[in-house]
Design a protein around this motif. Structure first.
Motif, PDB file in Angstrom:
ATOM      1  N   GLN A  99       0.806  -1.216   0.000  1.00  0.00           N
ATOM      2  CA  GLN A  99       0.000   0.000   0.000  1.00  0.00           C
ATOM      3  C   GLN A  99       0.839   1.265   0.000  1.00  0.00           C
ATOM      4  N   GLY A 100       2.087   1.153  -0.453  1.00  0.00           N
ATOM      5  CA  GLY A 100       2.904   2.347  -0.636  1.00  0.00           C
ATOM      6  C   GLY A 100       3.704   2.795   0.555  1.00  0.00           C
ATOM      7  N   ALA A 101       3.898   1.941   1.539  1.00  0.00           N
ATOM      8  CA  ALA A 101       4.698   2.314   2.713  1.00  0.00           C
ATOM      9  C   ALA A 101       6.159   2.518   2.306  1.00  0.00           C
ATOM     10  N   PRO A 102       6.887   3.348   3.035  1.00  0.00           N
ATOM     11  CA  PRO A 102       8.285   3.609   2.689  1.00  0.00           C
ATOM     12  C   PRO A 102       9.142   2.345   2.731  1.00  0.00           C
ATOM     13  N   ARG A 103       9.956   2.185   1.736  1.00  0.00           N
ATOM     14  CA  ARG A 103      10.938   1.094   1.686  1.00  0.00           C
ATOM     15  C   ARG A 103      12.005   1.476   0.667  1.00  0.00           C
ATOM     16  N   LYS A 104      13.186   0.923   0.840  1.00  0.00           N
ATOM     17  CA  LYS A 104      14.253   1.203  -0.117  1.00  0.00           C
ATOM     18  C   LYS A 104      13.993   0.475  -1.432  1.00  0.00           C
ATOM     19  N   ARG A 105      14.529   1.030  -2.479  1.00  0.00           N
ATOM     20  CA  ARG A 105      14.340   0.470  -3.817  1.00  0.00           C
ATOM     21  C   ARG A 105      14.937  -0.930  -3.904  1.00  0.00           C
ATOM     22  N   ARG A 106      14.183  -1.822  -4.563  1.00  0.00           N
ATOM     23  CA  ARG A 106      14.644  -3.206  -4.690  1.00  0.00           C
ATOM     24  C   ARG A 106      15.733  -3.327  -5.750  1.00  0.00           C
ATOM     25  N   GLY A 107      16.717  -4.177  -5.472  1.00  0.00           N
ATOM     26  CA  GLY A 107      17.785  -4.434  -6.427  1.00  0.00           C
ATOM     27  C   GLY A 107      17.403  -5.510  -7.421  1.00  0.00           C
ATOM     28  N   SER A 108      18.387  -6.068  -8.087  1.00  0.00           N
ATOM     29  CA  SER A 108      18.129  -7.079  -9.118  1.00  0.00           C
ATOM     30  C   SER A 108      17.722  -8.407  -8.479  1.00  0.00           C
ATOM     31  N   LEU A 109      17.049  -9.230  -9.270  1.00  0.00           N
ATOM     32  CA  LEU A 109      16.633 -10.545  -8.797  1.00  0.00           C
ATOM     33  C   LEU A 109      17.850 -11.450  -8.636  1.00  0.00           C
ATOM     34  N   PRO A 110      17.846 -12.327  -7.642  1.00  0.00           N
ATOM     35  CA  PRO A 110      19.002 -13.215  -7.435  1.00  0.00           C
ATOM     36  C   PRO A 110      19.149 -14.206  -8.581  1.00  0.00           C
ATOM     37  N   GLY A 111      20.398 -14.565  -8.858  1.00  0.00           N
ATOM     38  CA  GLY A 111      20.672 -15.583  -9.869  1.00  0.00           C
ATOM     39  C   GLY A 111      20.803 -15.064 -11.284  1.00  0.00           C
ATOM     40  N   ILE A 112      20.562 -13.772 -11.497  1.00  0.00           N
ATOM     41  CA  ILE A 112      20.669 -13.208 -12.842  1.00  0.00           C
ATOM     42  C   ILE A 112      21.998 -12.467 -12.955  1.00  0.00           C
ATOM     43  N   GLY A 134      25.293 -10.606 -15.481  1.00  0.00           N
ATOM     44  CA  GLY A 134      25.514  -9.746 -16.638  1.00  0.00           C
ATOM     45  C   GLY A 134      24.580  -8.545 -16.643  1.00  0.00           C
ATOM     46  N   ARG A 135      24.461  -7.905 -17.804  1.00  0.00           N
ATOM     47  CA  ARG A 135      23.638  -6.707 -17.925  1.00  0.00           C
ATOM     48  C   ARG A 135      22.150  -7.008 -17.753  1.00  0.00           C
ATOM     49  N   ALA A 136      21.768  -8.272 -17.940  1.00  0.00           N
ATOM     50  CA  ALA A 136      20.360  -8.645 -17.804  1.00  0.00           C
ATOM     51  C   ALA A 136      19.829  -8.347 -16.406  1.00  0.00           C
ATOM     52  N   ARG A 137      20.718  -8.311 -15.413  1.00  0.00           N
ATOM     53  CA  ARG A 137      20.257  -8.086 -14.046  1.00  0.00           C
ATOM     54  C   ARG A 137      19.680  -6.673 -13.877  1.00  0.00           C
ATOM     55  N   PHE A 138      20.176  -5.704 -14.685  1.00  0.00           N
ATOM     56  CA  PHE A 138      19.680  -4.330 -14.560  1.00  0.00           C
ATOM     57  C   PHE A 138      18.200  -4.240 -14.917  1.00  0.00           C
ATOM     58  N   ARG A 139      17.764  -5.106 -15.842  1.00  0.00           N
ATOM     59  CA  ARG A 139      16.367  -5.079 -16.263  1.00  0.00           C
ATOM     60  C   ARG A 139      15.429  -5.487 -15.125  1.00  0.00           C
ATOM     61  N   THR A 140      15.942  -6.274 -14.170  1.00  0.00           N
ATOM     62  CA  THR A 140      15.096  -6.762 -13.078  1.00  0.00           C
ATOM     63  C   THR A 140      15.101  -5.841 -11.865  1.00  0.00           C
ATOM     64  N   GLU A 141      15.913  -4.794 -11.890  1.00  0.00           N
ATOM     65  CA  GLU A 141      15.925  -3.848 -10.774  1.00  0.00           C
ATOM     66  C   GLU A 141      14.649  -3.008 -10.758  1.00  0.00           C
ATOM     67  N   GLU A 142      14.235  -2.600  -9.579  1.00  0.00           N
ATOM     68  CA  GLU A 142      13.107  -1.684  -9.497  1.00  0.00           C
ATOM     69  C   GLU A 142      13.517  -0.338 -10.073  1.00  0.00           C
ATOM     70  N   SER A 143      12.622   0.259 -10.858  1.00  0.00           N
ATOM     71  CA  SER A 143      12.918   1.528 -11.502  1.00  0.00           C
ATOM     72  C   SER A 143      13.147   2.633 -10.481  1.00  0.00           C
ATOM     73  N   PHE A 144      14.152   3.458 -10.742  1.00  0.00           N
ATOM     74  CA  PHE A 144      14.426   4.605  -9.883  1.00  0.00           C
ATOM     75  C   PHE A 144      13.201   5.510  -9.787  1.00  0.00           C
ATOM     76  N   TYR A 145      12.497   5.659 -10.901  1.00  0.00           N
ATOM     77  CA  TYR A 145      11.341   6.557 -10.923  1.00  0.00           C
ATOM     78  C   TYR A 145      10.104   5.935 -10.286  1.00  0.00           C
ATOM     79  N   GLU A 146      10.131   4.634 -10.034  1.00  0.00           N
ATOM     80  CA  GLU A 146       9.046   3.979  -9.309  1.00  0.00           C
ATOM     81  C   GLU A 146       9.202   4.175  -7.811  1.00  0.00           C
ATOM     82  N   ASN A 147      10.457   4.333  -7.369  1.00  0.00           N
ATOM     83  CA  ASN A 147      10.718   4.479  -5.943  1.00  0.00           C
ATOM     84  C   ASN A 147      12.029   5.243  -5.740  1.00  0.00           C
ATOM     85  N   PRO A 148      11.963   6.582  -5.684  1.00  0.00           N
ATOM     86  CA  PRO A 148      13.191   7.383  -5.555  1.00  0.00           C
ATOM     87  C   PRO A 148      13.721   7.485  -4.130  1.00  0.00           C
TER      88      PRO A 148
END
Length: 503
Positions: free
Chosen positions: A459-472, A474-488
């Motif tokens: 429900q939108g409570a404060p939390r730090k931005r999520r990083g990449s998913l485990p196990g991924i 190379g550069r593919a891991r960046f695609r799984t990170e939470e967007s900076f603009y979704e949670n600054p």
């Protein structure tokens, strides 16, 4: 000789031994014990029954309990957090540069907005002057709007003057010289763009073909992250006509119902075709979407298993599912819901599955006059800007799918004080909806308990931005990170209780 002491002791012992109880006393004792047992049993049984009444049965058909209004509407996430985008003491005021970056922004409104914010930071890193970006006119929406049609161009230039130099167009003398045309690598960091400054040795102008996701989400200097927030939340203000009408529509919603939910109902033809989601559609509708996907060249995936998509949680909620979801959360039938979306696929045929439960529905077309909307006709991005304003200002924002609009609105609402944003757990909800269809679960307290429990921490409570998913790797891991603009958070949101640094 008789031992008198021993005889005396036996007499005392006999005197203090209990007598054999009579049948009458024994009967009273048993009756009393049985009565006491009955009392204890009834006492604990009553407690258990009262406790069970407070807890909904897992598969019962009970009336949904009344949820307090403040729990439905209020956002209890203050914690003293506030926006903080002021540069640090190490940040230097921008100097004029004779190197220029031109940009063609791609995608819909919010993809372009976040892309432009990225390019502001890129221009700062590369010490370049940014030319007002060209907007996408070739995407699905076919919108001919220019930058100044959607954004306040003069405000954009003025607001960023301490960060980068922005000009409306290239100087005449540079219009015909050769340019370096580049597709900058997605999710790149400071080092990548510092190396790209080598381009200035051969070129005075660099043209960037795409603007979306040009910068990394994480591991950038604090001043770069805050610059991105200043660009998106302060410099990229909508044009005066859009801002004016957007505020009027919010006022009309408030006058009509006080509080309202902004529902981003992404049940539109392009989204259903792109995701391959056909659940609940007719065979003819499913075929129409398949043909659209086949003939849209820039959509790479053509064959999609709709059932697998839905089970994996990759489909937008249907209007019917949204209705079930909101009822389960406890929102009453009278709730005012603003639909922030384009044309709903199937029109009233599918939308009625929501309006039958929540008839108090509003659209731009029902809030504004035809004359007010005339200037926005055939301009999808300008209409999306109105939806954006109304969604950011809503009491509760509910996206049926996590697309660019949903992520951008959620991030903005976090920035403004973590306003209540309920993000459906689509994968978990599919299991619930399927149980409803089979009759294994019925609407009522059981469903309400499951759905509320499932979304307690969504429900939108404060939390730090999520990083990449485990196990991924190379550069593919960046695609799984939470967007900076979704949670600054935490770069653009501070926890100190000092006065706001920017309003």
């Amino acid at each position: 000789m008789v031992n008198r002491g021993s005889s005396h002791n036996r007499t005392l012992a006999i005197r203090f031994l209990p007598r054999k109880p009579s049948p009458y006393v024994l009967t009273l004792y048993i009756i009393s014990l049985f009565a006491f047992s009955i009392f204890v049993f009834l006492f604990y049984t009553r407690s258990i029954l009262e406790e069970d009444e407070r807890k909904p049965l897992l598969f019962g058909e009970l009336q949904s309990e009344q949820i307090p209004e403040e729990k439905l509407w209020d956002s209890p996430f203050g914690y003293g957090l506030h926006p903080c985008v002021k540069p640090t003491s190490k940040y230097k005021v921008a100097q004029g540069s004779e190197h220029y970056i031109t940009v063609r922004s791609n995608g819909g409104l919010n993809q372009m907005r976040t892309g432009i914010s990225d390019m502001v930071a890129v221009a700062r890193i590369m010490n370049a002057t940014l030319v007002i970006p060209q907007l996408d006119k070739r995407s699905f929406w076919q919108d001919s709007s220019t930058f100044s049609d959607i954004f306040d161009e003069l405000h954009f230039i003025e607001a960023l003057k301490g960060d980068i130099r922005v000009v409306k167009e290239l100087p005449k003398k540079l219009e015909t010289i050769p340019r370096a045309r580049k597709h900058f690598t997605s999710w790149s960091g400071m080092g990548y763009y510092e190396e790209r400054t080598q381009l200035w040795k051969e070129y005075q102008v660099v043209h960037v073909a795409k603007s979306d996701s040009r910068l990394a989400n994480n591991d950038l200097p604090l001043d770069m992250q805050r610059l991105r927030c200043r660009a998106l939340y302060h410099a990229l203000r909508f044009s005066p006509p859009i801002e004016s009408l957007g505020k009027k529509l919010v006022e009309r919603l408030r006058a009509r119902g006080g509080r309202y939910i902004a529902l981003h109902l992404r049940y539109e033809k392009d989204m259903l075709s792109f995701t391959g989601c056909t659940y609940g559609l007719t065979d003819a509708e499913s075929e129409e979407l398949r043909i659209m996907r086949e003939t849209t060249n820039h959509w790479k995936v053509k064959v999609i298993n709709s059932t697998e998509q839905r089970i994996g949680g990759f489909c937008p909620l249907t209007p019917k599912e949204v209705g079930i979801f909101l009822r389960a959360l406890g929102y009453p039938q009278s709730t005012l819901i603003y639909i922030a979306a384009g044309e709903i696929y199937g029109g009233n045929t599918h939308l009625s599955e929501l309006t039958s439960s929540f008839p108090n529905i509003a659209f731009k077309e029902t809030l504004a006059t035809q004359e007010e909307l005339e200037a926005f006709n055939n301009h999808a991005s300008q209409n999306a800007a109105l939806d954006y304003i109304i969604s950011v200002e809503s009491d509760v924002f509910v996206p049926s799918y996590s697309g660019n609009m949903a992520r951008a609105v959620e991030g903005h609402r976090r920035y403004l004080g973590h306003r209540k944003t309920i993000t459906p757990d689509r994968k978990g909800l599919v299991e619930v909806f399927d149980k409803l269809e089979t009759g294994e679960l019925k609407e009522g307290s059981a469903l309400s308990f499951l759905v509320r429990q499932m979304h307690e921490n969504r429900q939108g409570a404060p939390r730090k931005r999520r990083g990449s998913l485990p196990g991924i790797k190379g550069r593919a891991r960046f695609r799984t990170e939470e967007s900076f603009y979704e949670n600054p958070y935490p770069e653009c949101i501070c926890s100190s209780k000092r006065q706001l640094q920017m309003t």
